[in-house]
Design a protein around this motif. Sequence first.
Motif, short mmCIF file in Angstrom:
data_model
loop_
_atom_site.label_atom_id
_atom_site.label_comp_id
_atom_site.label_asym_id
_atom_site.label_seq_id
_atom_site.Cartn_x
_atom_site.Cartn_y
_atom_site.Cartn_z
N THR A 74 -19.81 8.46 -4.90
CA THR A 74 -20.26 7.12 -5.27
C THR A 74 -21.17 6.49 -4.22
O THR A 74 -22.05 5.69 -4.56
CB THR A 74 -19.06 6.20 -5.53
N SER A 87 -5.79 5.09 -7.94
CA SER A 87 -7.13 4.58 -8.26
C SER A 87 -8.13 5.70 -8.51
O SER A 87 -9.20 5.47 -9.09
CB SER A 87 -7.64 3.70 -7.11
N THR A 130 -9.77 7.16 -6.18
CA THR A 130 -10.85 7.04 -5.22
C THR A 130 -10.43 7.58 -3.86
O THR A 130 -9.24 7.69 -3.56
CB THR A 130 -11.29 5.58 -5.06
N LYS A 186 -12.32 10.93 -11.93
CA LYS A 186 -12.08 10.12 -13.13
C LYS A 186 -12.05 11.00 -14.38
O LYS A 186 -12.38 12.18 -14.34
CB LYS A 186 -13.15 9.04 -13.27
N GLU A 226 -14.97 9.49 -6.27
CA GLU A 226 -14.03 9.09 -7.32
C GLU A 226 -13.75 10.28 -8.22
O GLU A 226 -14.66 11.03 -8.58
CB GLU A 226 -14.58 7.93 -8.14
#
Length: 334
Positions: free
Chosen positions: A152, A114, A116, A80, A78
Motif C-alpha cells: 500500500t 485488520s 495489515t 485482503k 495489506e
Amino acid sequence: MIKIVIKYAFILAISTLMVACADNYSNVDPEDKNYPFRLILDAEEGGDLPDADEYGLEIKFADYLGELPNQPIIIHFEIKDASLPVDIDKVVYEFEEDDCVFERELDFLYDENSGTGTIALAVDTDLETLPEEFEIVFTLPEEVVEFVFEITSLESSSNTILGAPFVFEYASLDNDLAGEWILAITSEEEFEKFKSAFAPISADLSEISFVDITGEVILEFGFEEMKIEIVLLEEEEVTECEDGETETSIENKIIEIEAEYEVEDGELILEGSHFIIGDDGEIEDELDFILEAEYTLNDDGTANLKLLKLIDEDNYEEGEELFSEEVEFEIEKD
C-alpha cells in the motif's frame, strides 16, 4: 499511483535525453544519481495445489542504476479478500558468500484482524546496502484458498518509489492436470513415439536413445506453466552449501522442456519456445511452438494423454507440422 507513473516516465525521458547528449558531447556525462529505485512484486498472480502449506512471493528492486540504497525502508502491506485465514511465516532473503547461500530474516508485523502489516527492509551488514530481493512466505490452510496481497505504501529517505505490479492475487490450482504426473516409458517403441512429439523442440532429447533413460518422465503442471523432465541414467555429483553446511549428493541428469499451458474440457495446449541449433552446435535462432493435445481422466488416478499436433508458430503452413502422428500415453498422478 498515477502520479508515480508520470514521475517515473518523466525521469526516464530526461535520462534518455541526457544519454543522447552524451553521445554528441564527449565531455558530458549522464546524471543518473536521481534515477529512482523501484520496488515491485515479482508477479501479479500465482497459485499452488490446494494441499500446499506455504507459498513464497518475491519482492525486488526493478532494473536499477548504481548501488542499491543504504537506508532502511518500511513497507506497508495489506492481505485482503481471503477466502480462508492466511498468515505469514517469515520474510527472508539470501546472502551468498564463498559459494554458500545464507538465509537471513527481516522483521515484520502482521495483524490478522485488520489484515495489515509492515516489513522492515534493513541494510545487510555484509552487503552494506538493502538486499536486491526478498521473499514473503505465506502459511496456507490445506484447502482451496484465494487472497490478495497489496503493497500500500513505502516509507523511505532514499530515492525509492513503489512500482508496478504492487498487487498480487493468489488462487489454488483447480485444473484437471494440476500437480505432478509420471509417464513410464518401458520400451524403445514408446520412447521413439515420445521423441517424435518432443524432439523437434529439444535438441538434447533428439540426441539420446532409449538406453540412455531410466524410463521415468515427470510432467509437472504448475500455475500457468508446466515442465517435462526426462530422467537420464547418467549421474552427476551435486554439491550445495546452505547456511554454512555443505551437502554432496549423486543425482540423475535430466533433460527439461518448459512451456506455458492451458487446460479446458479435455483439451491441453502447450506454448513455448525452442532453440534452432546449427551444424556447428551454436544457437542460430529461437522459435515459438504450439503443441495441441487431448486428455481423459480415469477413476484409478491415471489419465490418457493424446498428443495431436506440434507446429512452429513463427513459420507454420498447413502440412508443415513438426509432428502430427497422434500418439497416446498413460500418465499416473504422483
